[in-house]
Scaffold this active site. Structure first.
Site, mmCIF file in Angstrom:
data_model
loop_
_atom_site.group_PDB
_atom_site.id
_atom_site.type_symbol
_atom_site.label_atom_id
_atom_site.label_comp_id
_atom_site.label_asym_id
_atom_site.label_seq_id
_atom_site.Cartn_x
_atom_site.Cartn_y
_atom_site.Cartn_z
ATOM 1 C CB SER A 238 -0.979 -0.043 1.179
ATOM 2 O OG SER A 238 -2.026 0.897 1.016
ATOM 3 C CD GLU A 351 -5.595 -4.677 -3.624
ATOM 4 O OE1 GLU A 351 -5.742 -4.148 -2.500
ATOM 5 O OE2 GLU A 351 -4.512 -5.164 -4.014
ATOM 6 C CG HIS A 445 -5.753 -2.573 0.466
ATOM 7 N ND1 HIS A 445 -4.955 -2.503 -0.660
ATOM 8 C CD2 HIS A 445 -5.276 -1.628 1.314
ATOM 9 C CE1 HIS A 445 -4.053 -1.552 -0.505
ATOM 10 N NE2 HIS A 445 -4.204 -1.013 0.694
#
Length: 556
Positions: A238, A351, A445
């Site tokens: 990320s 995600e 995610h």
């Protein structure tokens, strides 16, 4: 960071790009840590430090080692400066302080692991420290090194977060380093007086300077912990993936590493976009200062630390500062000016699975919102994501977030392959188990992190909703975690993730346009599609409209 550091980074000899001929890749399961801990204490350039036994037998951890001076007083908002020496033997059994950031002990999607765990360290500006997990018994063993950059939307995170405990990766024959970089406006703030006072005419990427300083520390000191300073891999997820990719594109970071991993993010953020300029960031700061009644840089640097974010707002993110990031890095990568390093890149198959906020999507709302969502490309968007029923609309509503990330990682892999470097592209397609009666976000995610670090029993990073208790009792999940951690370690060792006992991972250059290596349980990992041709067409058109054309790029 001084001009001398810039000169060093620009003139350092290139790192070796592979291990010696005949080096063997790891198999999927064996641990190679020595039976005993490392000889103590270890002497660094700044002083001696004594570590402690890590969670895995034969691995020693050294916590809280300063890699830069405390960024306080007139160093607040400035690039990282060299660390100060200390006398005696430093206690490396306790975490160093975490960088200033908000706590979140009651947050619905999960607590802030850097601040709200039982053993979370104190929070302060004196936070530029790192942790070293090593399986070596003595210096001189020349083990590969992996340096971790955490995610957290540029707003939170720390090297002490439980999921990123480096013990199990280290037990497979690498040294793992986790570091703290400044977050929020402490780490990402451009201001005109900062720029004017900089020998490089730049401000705004303080967090990147922290990452570079940690790599300079590794270069100078990691041999004492048994590491090879000429075989360093940076990896992050990320926001940390964006840091990793930005360093691949930065001339200031040249020579400090020779392999890079980005998980769900690259230089422009999670999806392809124009990078913010320093001038725009400076204007934003000036407006915030005027609103808060702050007259100048001296006033900013004298603010109580707990008032900085309240008065300046969120982090501005990675910008084109003219120094660490000389130009929009979409240009850098397209024109082949990035650092010549091998990469392992990818994203997750759902995600957006944990970001289902707001009212349920309907087919009518999906169609009526297309122009706002894609503007002149609305028809292309609806072709990529058709929805005739409310159920179909709910199913596709999170896909643009997922596929936008995947497309960006595909492009990054293509850019590295075009300069002759190895690129390995993945999509984490396994659905981690949720607790009984709880909804699963799918491979959302951050859900790959527990597998990559081989820490299925640790609390999950936000927004991964999977269950440590269920996953750590599941044979198929345990095997996948062992395989994934081996892929990452093998890549750090040789630039190739493959090894005995692992499904074969082909290079990205051999895959079809919309394919990646799909990471799945039960030895089912194999190449497969991540997007439809219509979705590839949409994101290619969006990139051309929003990035390539405004930047004057001749896109490939």
């Amino acid at each position: 960071m001084s001009g001398a550091r810039l000169r060093f980074a620009a003139t350092a000899a290139p790192l070796a790009l592979a291990l010696a001929a005949g080096a063997m890749a790891l198999s999927a399961t064996p641990a190679v840590a020595a039976d005993g801990p490392m000889a103590q204490p270890v002497r660094t350039a700044q002083g001696m430090v004594k570590g402690t036994a890590a969670e895995v037998a034969g691995v020693t951890v050294f916590k809280g080692i300063p890699f830069a001076a405390a960024p306080v007083g007139d160093l607040r908002f400035k690039p990282a400066q060299p660390p100060k020496a200390w006398d005696g033997v430093r206690d490396g059994s306790k975490w160093g302080d975490t960088c200033i950031q908000p706590k979140a002990p009651t947050r619905t999607i999960g607590v802030n692991q850097a601040t709200d765990m039982p053993d979370s360290p104190a929070i302060s500006e004196d936070c530029l420290n790192l942790n070293v997990w090593t399986p070596a018994k003595t210096s001189g063993e020349k083990l590969p090194v992996m340096v971790w950059f955490y995610g957290g939307a540029y707003a939170e995170g720390g090297g002490s977060m439980p999921f990123a405990n480096g013990s199990k990766l280290a037990s497979k024959g690498v040294i793992v380093v986790s570091m703290n970089y400044r977050v929020g406006p402490f780490g990402f703030l451009s201001q005109s007086e900062l720029t004017a006072g900089s020998p490089n005419g730049a401000s705004g990427n303080q967090a990147l300077s922290d990452a570079i300083a940690s790599l300079e520390w590794v270069k100078a000191n990691i041999a004492a912990f048994g590491g090879d300073p000429d075989n360093v891999t940076i990896f992050g997820q990320s926001a940390g993936a964006c840091v990793s990719a930005a360093l691949v594109g930065s001339p200031v970071a040249k020579g400090l590493f020779n392999k890079a991993i980005s998980q769900s993010g690259a230089w422009a953020g999670l999806t392809a976009a124009k990078m913010v300029t320093r001038e725009a960031a400076e204007a934003q700061t000036a407006a915030a200062m005027e609103k808060a009644g702050i007259k100048n840089l001296a006033d900013l640097q004298s603010l109580p630390a707990d008032e900085v974010a309240a008065k300046l707002g969120r982090a501005q993110g990675i910008i084109v500062d003219g120094w660490i990031v000389p130009e929009d890095q979409s240009i850098t990568f397209a024109e082949g000016r990035q650092n010549k390093v091998d990469v392992l890149l990818g994203s997750n198959a759902n995600e957006g699975g944990s970001f289902g906020f707001g009212p349920p999507m309907t087919a009518a709302n999906w169609k009526s919102g297309a122009e706002q969502r894609w503007r002149d490309l609305a028809e292309v968007g609806l072709k990529a994501y058709p929805a005739e029923t409310d159920e179909q609309a709910r199913a596709v509503s999170s896909r643009p977030f997922t596929d936008g990330i995947a497309w960006f990682m595909h492009r990054y892999a293509d850019d590295q392959a075009k300069i002759g470097k190895s690129a390995y592209l993945y999509q984490f397609a396994h659905n981690p188990p949720a607790a009984e009666g709880k909804p699963s976000g799918g491979p959302t995610h951050a859900s790959e992190l527990a597998y990559m670090f081989n820490n299925l029993d640790k609390p999950r990073e936000v927004p991964d909703p999977s269950s440590p208790e269920v996953a750590s009792r599941s044979a198929e999940d345990l095997k996948l975690a062992d395989q994934m951690s081996s892929y990452w370690v093998n890549f750090a060792k040789t630039g190739n993730p493959n090894g005995p006992g692992l499904p074969t991972w082909p290079k990205a250059s051999t895959l079809k346009e919309n394919e990646a290596f799909l990471l799945k349980a039960n030895d089912m990992s194999a190449a497969g599609p991540t997007m439809t041709p219509a979705q590839v067409e949409l994101y290619s058109a969006l990139f051309q409209r929003d990035v390539a054309t405004p930047l004057g790029m001749t896109d490939k």
